[in-house]
Write a protein that holds these residues in place. Structure first.
Motif, PDB file in Angstrom:
ATOM      1  N   PHE A  42      -6.076   9.124  16.017  1.00 40.35           N
ATOM      2  CA  PHE A  42      -7.095   8.677  15.056  1.00 40.35           C
ATOM      3  C   PHE A  42      -6.485   8.465  13.678  1.00 40.35           C
ATOM      4  O   PHE A  42      -6.856   7.549  12.963  1.00 40.35           O
ATOM      5  CB  PHE A  42      -8.230   9.703  14.980  1.00 40.35           C
ATOM      6  N   LYS A  43      -5.516   9.331  13.326  1.00 36.67           N
ATOM      7  CA  LYS A  43      -4.863   9.225  12.024  1.00 36.67           C
ATOM      8  C   LYS A  43      -4.174   7.879  11.866  1.00 36.67           C
ATOM      9  O   LYS A  43      -4.224   7.260  10.816  1.00 36.67           O
ATOM     10  CB  LYS A  43      -3.822  10.330  11.855  1.00 36.67           C
ATOM     11  N   GLU A  44      -3.494   7.441  12.928  1.00 33.82           N
ATOM     12  CA  GLU A  44      -2.777   6.169  12.865  1.00 33.82           C
ATOM     13  C   GLU A  44      -3.750   5.011  12.639  1.00 33.82           C
ATOM     14  O   GLU A  44      -3.491   4.130  11.825  1.00 33.82           O
ATOM     15  CB  GLU A  44      -1.979   5.951  14.149  1.00 33.82           C
ATOM     16  N   GLU A  45      -4.870   5.026  13.337  1.00 30.02           N
ATOM     17  CA  GLU A  45      -5.882   3.984  13.159  1.00 30.02           C
ATOM     18  C   GLU A  45      -6.434   4.004  11.736  1.00 30.02           C
ATOM     19  O   GLU A  45      -6.681   2.956  11.136  1.00 30.02           O
ATOM     20  CB  GLU A  45      -7.016   4.172  14.161  1.00 30.02           C
ATOM     21  N   TYR A  46      -6.617   5.198  11.202  1.00 29.53           N
ATOM     22  CA  TYR A  46      -7.105   5.352   9.829  1.00 29.53           C
ATOM     23  C   TYR A  46      -6.117   4.746   8.838  1.00 29.53           C
ATOM     24  O   TYR A  46      -6.496   4.012   7.927  1.00 29.53           O
ATOM     25  CB  TYR A  46      -7.319   6.838   9.548  1.00 29.53           C
ATOM     26  N   PHE A  47      -4.822   5.021   9.040  1.00 23.82           N
ATOM     27  CA  PHE A  47      -3.804   4.489   8.141  1.00 23.82           C
ATOM     28  C   PHE A  47      -3.697   2.962   8.248  1.00 23.82           C
ATOM     29  O   PHE A  47      -3.502   2.271   7.253  1.00 23.82           O
ATOM     30  CB  PHE A  47      -2.439   5.127   8.417  1.00 23.82           C
ATOM     31  N   VAL A  48      -3.854   2.439   9.451  1.00 21.96           N
ATOM     32  CA  VAL A  48      -3.817   0.985   9.639  1.00 21.96           C
ATOM     33  C   VAL A  48      -4.975   0.337   8.885  1.00 21.96           C
ATOM     34  O   VAL A  48      -4.807  -0.689   8.220  1.00 21.96           O
ATOM     35  CB  VAL A  48      -3.855   0.618  11.144  1.00 21.96           C
ATOM     36  N   GLY A  49      -6.142   0.943   8.961  1.00 21.98           N
ATOM     37  CA  GLY A  49      -7.300   0.421   8.223  1.00 21.98           C
ATOM     38  C   GLY A  49      -7.075   0.442   6.726  1.00 21.98           C
ATOM     39  O   GLY A  49      -7.416  -0.512   6.020  1.00 21.98           O
ATOM     40  N   LYS A  50      -6.473   1.523   6.235  1.00 24.02           N
ATOM     41  CA  LYS A  50      -6.188   1.616   4.802  1.00 24.02           C
ATOM     42  C   LYS A  50      -5.182   0.553   4.374  1.00 24.02           C
ATOM     43  O   LYS A  50      -5.332  -0.073   3.323  1.00 24.02           O
ATOM     44  CB  LYS A  50      -5.637   3.000   4.455  1.00 24.02           C
ATOM     45  N   ILE A  51      -4.157   0.343   5.207  1.00 22.97           N
ATOM     46  CA  ILE A  51      -3.145  -0.668   4.877  1.00 22.97           C
ATOM     47  C   ILE A  51      -3.778  -2.055   4.860  1.00 22.97           C
ATOM     48  O   ILE A  51      -3.475  -2.869   3.994  1.00 22.97           O
ATOM     49  CB  ILE A  51      -1.958  -0.596   5.860  1.00 22.97           C
ATOM     50  N   ARG A  52      -4.668  -2.323   5.808  1.00 21.91           N
ATOM     51  CA  ARG A  52      -5.340  -3.631   5.836  1.00 21.91           C
ATOM     52  C   ARG A  52      -6.141  -3.861   4.558  1.00 21.91           C
ATOM     53  O   ARG A  52      -6.115  -4.945   3.977  1.00 21.91           O
ATOM     54  CB  ARG A  52      -6.273  -3.716   7.038  1.00 21.91           C
ATOM     55  N   THR A  53      -6.870  -2.834   4.128  1.00 18.87           N
ATOM     56  CA  THR A  53      -7.668  -2.942   2.908  1.00 18.87           C
ATOM     57  C   THR A  53      -6.775  -3.222   1.702  1.00 18.87           C
ATOM     58  O   THR A  53      -7.066  -4.101   0.895  1.00 18.87           O
ATOM     59  CB  THR A  53      -8.459  -1.638   2.671  1.00 18.87           C
ATOM     60  N   LYS A  54      -5.676  -2.491   1.602  1.00 17.64           N
ATOM     61  CA  LYS A  54      -4.740  -2.687   0.489  1.00 17.64           C
ATOM     62  C   LYS A  54      -4.106  -4.066   0.554  1.00 17.64           C
ATOM     63  O   LYS A  54      -3.874  -4.711  -0.467  1.00 17.64           O
ATOM     64  CB  LYS A  54      -3.643  -1.614   0.497  1.00 17.64           C
ATOM     65  N   ALA A  55      -3.813  -4.538   1.763  1.00 15.97           N
ATOM     66  CA  ALA A  55      -3.199  -5.859   1.919  1.00 15.97           C
ATOM     67  C   ALA A  55      -4.151  -6.971   1.484  1.00 15.97           C
ATOM     68  O   ALA A  55      -3.724  -7.964   0.880  1.00 15.97           O
ATOM     69  CB  ALA A  55      -2.764  -6.077   3.363  1.00 15.97           C
ATOM     70  N   ILE A  56      -5.428  -6.794   1.761  1.00 15.46           N
ATOM     71  CA  ILE A  56      -6.415  -7.789   1.323  1.00 15.46           C
ATOM     72  C   ILE A  56      -6.459  -7.848  -0.202  1.00 15.46           C
ATOM     73  O   ILE A  56      -6.479  -8.933  -0.805  1.00 15.46           O
ATOM     74  CB  ILE A  56      -7.802  -7.467   1.917  1.00 15.46           C
ATOM     75  N   LEU A  57      -6.461  -6.677  -0.838  1.00 13.18           N
ATOM     76  CA  LEU A  57      -6.440  -6.640  -2.304  1.00 13.18           C
ATOM     77  C   LEU A  57      -5.157  -7.248  -2.851  1.00 13.18           C
ATOM     78  O   LEU A  57      -5.174  -7.976  -3.842  1.00 13.18           O
ATOM     79  CB  LEU A  57      -6.579  -5.199  -2.802  1.00 13.18           C
ATOM     80  N   LEU A  58      -4.046  -6.974  -2.183  1.00 14.92           N
ATOM     81  CA  LEU A  58      -2.758  -7.516  -2.609  1.00 14.92           C
ATOM     82  C   LEU A  58      -2.764  -9.035  -2.533  1.00 14.92           C
ATOM     83  O   LEU A  58      -2.279  -9.715  -3.449  1.00 14.92           O
ATOM     84  CB  LEU A  58      -1.659  -6.939  -1.724  1.00 14.92           C
ATOM     85  N   LYS A  59      -3.351  -9.573  -1.480  1.00 14.98           N
ATOM     86  CA  LYS A  59      -3.443 -11.027  -1.323  1.00 14.98           C
ATOM     87  C   LYS A  59      -4.291 -11.629  -2.450  1.00 14.98           C
ATOM     88  O   LYS A  59      -3.944 -12.662  -3.015  1.00 14.98           O
ATOM     89  CB  LYS A  59      -4.059 -11.340   0.036  1.00 14.98           C
ATOM     90  N   LYS A  60      -5.378 -10.958  -2.786  1.00 19.26           N
ATOM     91  CA  LYS A  60      -6.260 -11.424  -3.859  1.00 19.26           C
ATOM     92  C   LYS A  60      -5.522 -11.466  -5.198  1.00 19.26           C
ATOM     93  O   LYS A  60      -5.594 -12.455  -5.925  1.00 19.26           O
ATOM     94  CB  LYS A  60      -7.465 -10.488  -3.948  1.00 19.26           C
ATOM     95  N   TYR A  61      -4.795 -10.372  -5.495  1.00 21.87           N
ATOM     96  CA  TYR A  61      -4.064 -10.323  -6.764  1.00 21.87           C
ATOM     97  C   TYR A  61      -2.909 -11.317  -6.787  1.00 21.87           C
ATOM     98  O   TYR A  61      -2.606 -11.894  -7.830  1.00 21.87           O
ATOM     99  CB  TYR A  61      -3.550  -8.913  -7.037  1.00 21.87           C
TER     100      TYR A  61
END
Length: 70
Positions: A42-61
């Motif tokens: 579950f931890k790995e899935e949680y970290f993948v979700g967090k990375i996806r969220t950060k990547a979306i913000l990174l793309k926006k910036y």
């Protein structure tokens, strides 16, 4: 007036660059934590979700930075 616009633009570019570097650092930290966790957990899935969220913000910036630097 032109000087004011240039200063404002450079301040905004610095702001965006600061956010990009902090997001990159956060993604690196999360990826190190993800490597330490068990595969398929579950931890790995949680970290993948967090990375996806950060990547979306990174793309926006990155898009914002590209439009500012033109």
């Amino acid at each position: 007036m032109i000087r004011y616009i240039v200063n404002r633009k450079t301040k905004h570019i610095r702001f965006v660059l600061r956010h990009i570097t902090s997001l990159n650092n956060e993604i690196n930290q999360i990826s190190f934590k993800m490597v330490e966790s068990e595969k398929g957990s579950f931890k790995e899935e949680y970290f993948v979700g967090k990375i996806r969220t950060k990547a979306i913000l990174l793309k926006k910036y990155n898009r914002r930075l590209r439009t500012l630097s033109i």
